[in-house]
Design a protein around this motif. Structure first.
Motif, PDB file in Angstrom:
ATOM      1  N   LEU B   8       0.831  -1.211   0.000  1.00  0.00           N
ATOM      2  CA  LEU B   8       0.000   0.000   0.000  1.00  0.00           C
ATOM      3  C   LEU B   8       0.866   1.263   0.000  1.00  0.00           C
ATOM      4  O   LEU B   8       0.527   2.254  -0.652  1.00  0.00           O
ATOM      5  N   VAL B   9       2.002   1.208   0.710  1.00  0.00           N
ATOM      6  CA  VAL B   9       2.917   2.367   0.710  1.00  0.00           C
ATOM      7  C   VAL B   9       3.470   2.593  -0.696  1.00  0.00           C
ATOM      8  O   VAL B   9       3.515   3.731  -1.189  1.00  0.00           O
ATOM      9  N   VAL B  10       3.861   1.499  -1.370  1.00  0.00           N
ATOM     10  CA  VAL B  10       4.387   1.619  -2.744  1.00  0.00           C
ATOM     11  C   VAL B  10       3.308   2.160  -3.678  1.00  0.00           C
ATOM     12  O   VAL B  10       3.582   2.960  -4.581  1.00  0.00           O
ATOM     13  N   LEU B  11       2.051   1.753  -3.430  1.00  0.00           N
ATOM     14  CA  LEU B  11       0.919   2.266  -4.229  1.00  0.00           C
ATOM     15  C   LEU B  11       0.806   3.783  -4.104  1.00  0.00           C
ATOM     16  O   LEU B  11       0.666   4.496  -5.116  1.00  0.00           O
ATOM     17  N   VAL B  12       0.911   4.283  -2.877  1.00  0.00           N
ATOM     18  CA  VAL B  12       0.823   5.736  -2.661  1.00  0.00           C
ATOM     19  C   VAL B  12       2.039   6.439  -3.290  1.00  0.00           C
ATOM     20  O   VAL B  12       1.905   7.513  -3.890  1.00  0.00           O
ATOM     21  N   LEU B  13       3.227   5.798  -3.192  1.00  0.00           N
ATOM     22  CA  LEU B  13       4.430   6.406  -3.799  1.00  0.00           C
ATOM     23  C   LEU B  13       4.288   6.489  -5.321  1.00  0.00           C
ATOM     24  O   LEU B  13       4.701   7.480  -5.939  1.00  0.00           O
ATOM     25  N   ALA B  14       3.698   5.453  -5.923  1.00  0.00           N
ATOM     26  CA  ALA B  14       3.482   5.478  -7.382  1.00  0.00           C
ATOM     27  C   ALA B  14       2.515   6.596  -7.758  1.00  0.00           C
ATOM     28  O   ALA B  14       2.724   7.306  -8.761  1.00  0.00           O
ATOM     29  N   ALA B  15       1.455   6.778  -6.945  1.00  0.00           N
ATOM     30  CA  ALA B  15       0.502   7.868  -7.210  1.00  0.00           C
ATOM     31  C   ALA B  15       1.187   9.224  -7.037  1.00  0.00           C
ATOM     32  O   ALA B  15       0.914  10.168  -7.795  1.00  0.00           O
ATOM     33  N   LEU B  16       2.090   9.299  -6.051  1.00  0.00           N
ATOM     34  CA  LEU B  16       2.841  10.548  -5.829  1.00  0.00           C
ATOM     35  C   LEU B  16       3.727  10.857  -7.033  1.00  0.00           C
ATOM     36  O   LEU B  16       3.823  12.006  -7.488  1.00  0.00           O
ATOM     37  N   TRP B  17       4.356   9.814  -7.568  1.00  0.00           N
ATOM     38  CA  TRP B  17       5.195   9.983  -8.769  1.00  0.00           C
ATOM     39  C   TRP B  17       4.325  10.461  -9.939  1.00  0.00           C
ATOM     40  O   TRP B  17       4.730  11.342 -10.697  1.00  0.00           O
ATOM     41  N   ALA B  18       3.138   9.872 -10.072  1.00  0.00           N
ATOM     42  CA  ALA B  18       2.245  10.262 -11.172  1.00  0.00           C
ATOM     43  C   ALA B  18       1.864  11.735 -11.072  1.00  0.00           C
ATOM     44  O   ALA B  18       1.731  12.417 -12.086  1.00  0.00           O
ATOM     45  N   SER B  19       1.684  12.235  -9.845  1.00  0.00           N
ATOM     46  CA  SER B  19       1.257  13.630  -9.728  1.00  0.00           C
ATOM     47  C   SER B  19       2.433  14.601  -9.758  1.00  0.00           C
ATOM     48  O   SER B  19       2.247  15.769 -10.091  1.00  0.00           O
ATOM     49  N   MET B  20       3.652  14.133  -9.417  1.00  0.00           N
ATOM     50  CA  MET B  20       4.783  15.059  -9.338  1.00  0.00           C
ATOM     51  C   MET B  20       5.726  15.020 -10.533  1.00  0.00           C
ATOM     52  O   MET B  20       6.552  15.918 -10.689  1.00  0.00           O
ATOM     53  N   ALA B  21       5.647  13.991 -11.368  1.00  0.00           N
ATOM     54  CA  ALA B  21       6.596  13.846 -12.484  1.00  0.00           C
ATOM     55  C   ALA B  21       6.518  15.056 -13.410  1.00  0.00           C
ATOM     56  O   ALA B  21       5.427  15.559 -13.694  1.00  0.00           O
ATOM     57  N   THR B  22       7.683  15.512 -13.855  1.00  0.00           N
ATOM     58  CA  THR B  22       7.721  16.714 -14.690  1.00  0.00           C
ATOM     59  C   THR B  22       7.172  16.431 -16.087  1.00  0.00           C
ATOM     60  O   THR B  22       6.384  17.203 -16.613  1.00  0.00           O
ATOM     61  N   ALA B  23       7.609  15.311 -16.670  1.00  0.00           N
ATOM     62  CA  ALA B  23       7.152  14.988 -18.029  1.00  0.00           C
ATOM     63  C   ALA B  23       5.803  14.271 -17.964  1.00  0.00           C
ATOM     64  O   ALA B  23       5.582  13.439 -17.084  1.00  0.00           O
ATOM     65  N   LEU B  24       4.941  14.621 -18.913  1.00  0.00           N
ATOM     66  CA  LEU B  24       3.596  14.017 -18.934  1.00  0.00           C
ATOM     67  C   LEU B  24       3.653  12.510 -19.156  1.00  0.00           C
ATOM     68  O   LEU B  24       2.853  11.762 -18.597  1.00  0.00           O
ATOM     69  N   LEU B  25       4.629  12.087 -19.969  1.00  0.00           N
ATOM     70  CA  LEU B  25       4.746  10.649 -20.255  1.00  0.00           C
ATOM     71  C   LEU B  25       5.101   9.867 -18.986  1.00  0.00           C
ATOM     72  O   LEU B  25       4.555   8.788 -18.724  1.00  0.00           O
ATOM     73  N   ARG B  26       5.992  10.452 -18.179  1.00  0.00           N
ATOM     74  CA  ARG B  26       6.362   9.794 -16.912  1.00  0.00           C
ATOM     75  C   ARG B  26       5.174   9.762 -15.959  1.00  0.00           C
ATOM     76  O   ARG B  26       4.961   8.789 -15.240  1.00  0.00           O
ATOM     77  N   ALA B  27       4.411  10.871 -15.944  1.00  0.00           N
ATOM     78  CA  ALA B  27       3.216  10.905 -15.083  1.00  0.00           C
ATOM     79  C   ALA B  27       2.232   9.815 -15.505  1.00  0.00           C
ATOM     80  O   ALA B  27       1.634   9.139 -14.658  1.00  0.00           O
ATOM     81  N   THR B  28       2.093   9.620 -16.820  1.00  0.00           N
ATOM     82  CA  THR B  28       1.199   8.570 -17.329  1.00  0.00           C
ATOM     83  C   THR B  28       1.693   7.186 -16.918  1.00  0.00           C
ATOM     84  O   THR B  28       0.907   6.320 -16.524  1.00  0.00           O
ATOM     85  N   LEU B  29       3.011   6.998 -17.002  1.00  0.00           N
ATOM     86  CA  LEU B  29       3.577   5.709 -16.581  1.00  0.00           C
ATOM     87  C   LEU B  29       3.376   5.485 -15.078  1.00  0.00           C
ATOM     88  O   LEU B  29       3.107   4.372 -14.632  1.00  0.00           O
ATOM     89  N   GLY B  30       3.503   6.570 -14.307  1.00  0.00           N
ATOM     90  CA  GLY B  30       3.247   6.476 -12.865  1.00  0.00           C
ATOM     91  C   GLY B  30       1.814   6.059 -12.578  1.00  0.00           C
ATOM     92  O   GLY B  30       1.545   5.243 -11.696  1.00  0.00           O
TER      93      GLY B  30
END
Lengths: 106, 161
Positions: B8-30
């Motif tokens: 569950l912690v990794v799930l929240v970290l992945a969501a955090l990456w999706a919202s904070m990633a600079t590039a849109l493609l990385r956010a989509t991958l997150g």
């Protein structure tokens, strides 16, 4: 028949709240339309997690799965329609800034 | 239980990456990673059918749609991207700390939960529930899908000359 929710409810509630907060922040702190869509998606994930946890804790997993499947269908339609709106807006205004959406009025 | 909490912690970290990633493609991958991890959580809790649909539709189809939108919209110049990155960091740097504080705060909350729910007596197989008890949901799903198709057709119609 009644069900009493156990204490492990708080574990799921904590992670639901964190995902929900993340999604809200993502939507509010950006001006890019695609990122707003990503924020909506994160909110949907938090709701899905909570539904599944509710089904697991109450022992009604079949009902929870049926509701989650409905949520996923709604999620897909919402994403596809908003993606279409974003593409149409970009073709017309050459921008993804949500500040320009006032021009869509009327 | 520990491995499940880590998941569950990794799930929240992945969501955090999706919202904070600079590039849109990385956010989509997150976001795709978040969906895949949510599918694992569902599978671990016994929601196998919903997990399969989450993995195929949300981690697959929605990712393809978002990548298509990202590729069809014009990329920024290097200077614009740099300025946007700085502005973005200013707006998003408190988020990990807020999430950490909220997580720590909520982990200490142990209010006795005495929620009593009145539920229907039967809860069988998911297929039985979906096709027999929740038929109205299926009707609603069909209507929503048709509304989505209609919406896309209206969006992409050609303007009359």
């Amino acid at each position: 028949m009644t069900i009493v929710i156990p204490q492990s409810f708080w574990l799921y509630f904590t992670f639901f709240a964190l995902l929900f907060l993340d999604g809200i922040w993502c939507m509010l702190a950006t001006r890019n339309m695609v990122r707003v869509l990503i924020g909506i998606e994160i909110l949907m994930k938090s709701v899905t997690l909570f539904l599944i946890a509710a089904g697991y804790l109450s022992g009604r997993m079949a009902l929870a799965q049926a509701l989650v499947i409905t949520v996923i269908v709604i999620e897909v339609v919402v994403v596809i329609v908003i993606a279409g709106v974003i593409l149409g807006f970009f073709r017309k205004h050459d921008s993804l800034d949500v500040g320009n959406t006032r021009e869509m009025k009327g | 239980m520990i491995w499940f909490t880590i998941l569950l912690v990794v799930l929240v970290l992945a969501a955090l990456w999706a919202s904070m990633a600079t590039a849109l493609l990385r956010a989509t991958l997150g976001l795709a990673l978040t969906s895949a991890l949510l599918a694992v959580v569902m599978y671990a809790l016994g929601a196998t059918l919903a997990a399969v649909i989450e993995l195929s539709v949300c981690a697959g189809l929605i990712t393809v749609v978002l990548v298509s939108v990202t590729s069809l919209t014009q990329p920024r110049t290097f200077k614009e991207a740099l300025a946007a990155r700085r502005s973005r960091l200013r707006r998003f740097w408190p988020l990990p700390f807020v999430l950490l504080a909220a997580g720590i705060g909520l982990s200490f909350v142990r209010v006795p939960v005495d929620i009593v729910l009145k539920v229907p007596a039967a809860d069988g197989d998911v297929r039985t529930v979906l096709w027999s008890l929740r038929q109205l949901d299926l009707f609603g799903q069909i209507l929503i899908l048709l509304a989505g198709v209609f919406g896309v057709l209206v969006l992409f119609r050609k303007e009359a000359k």
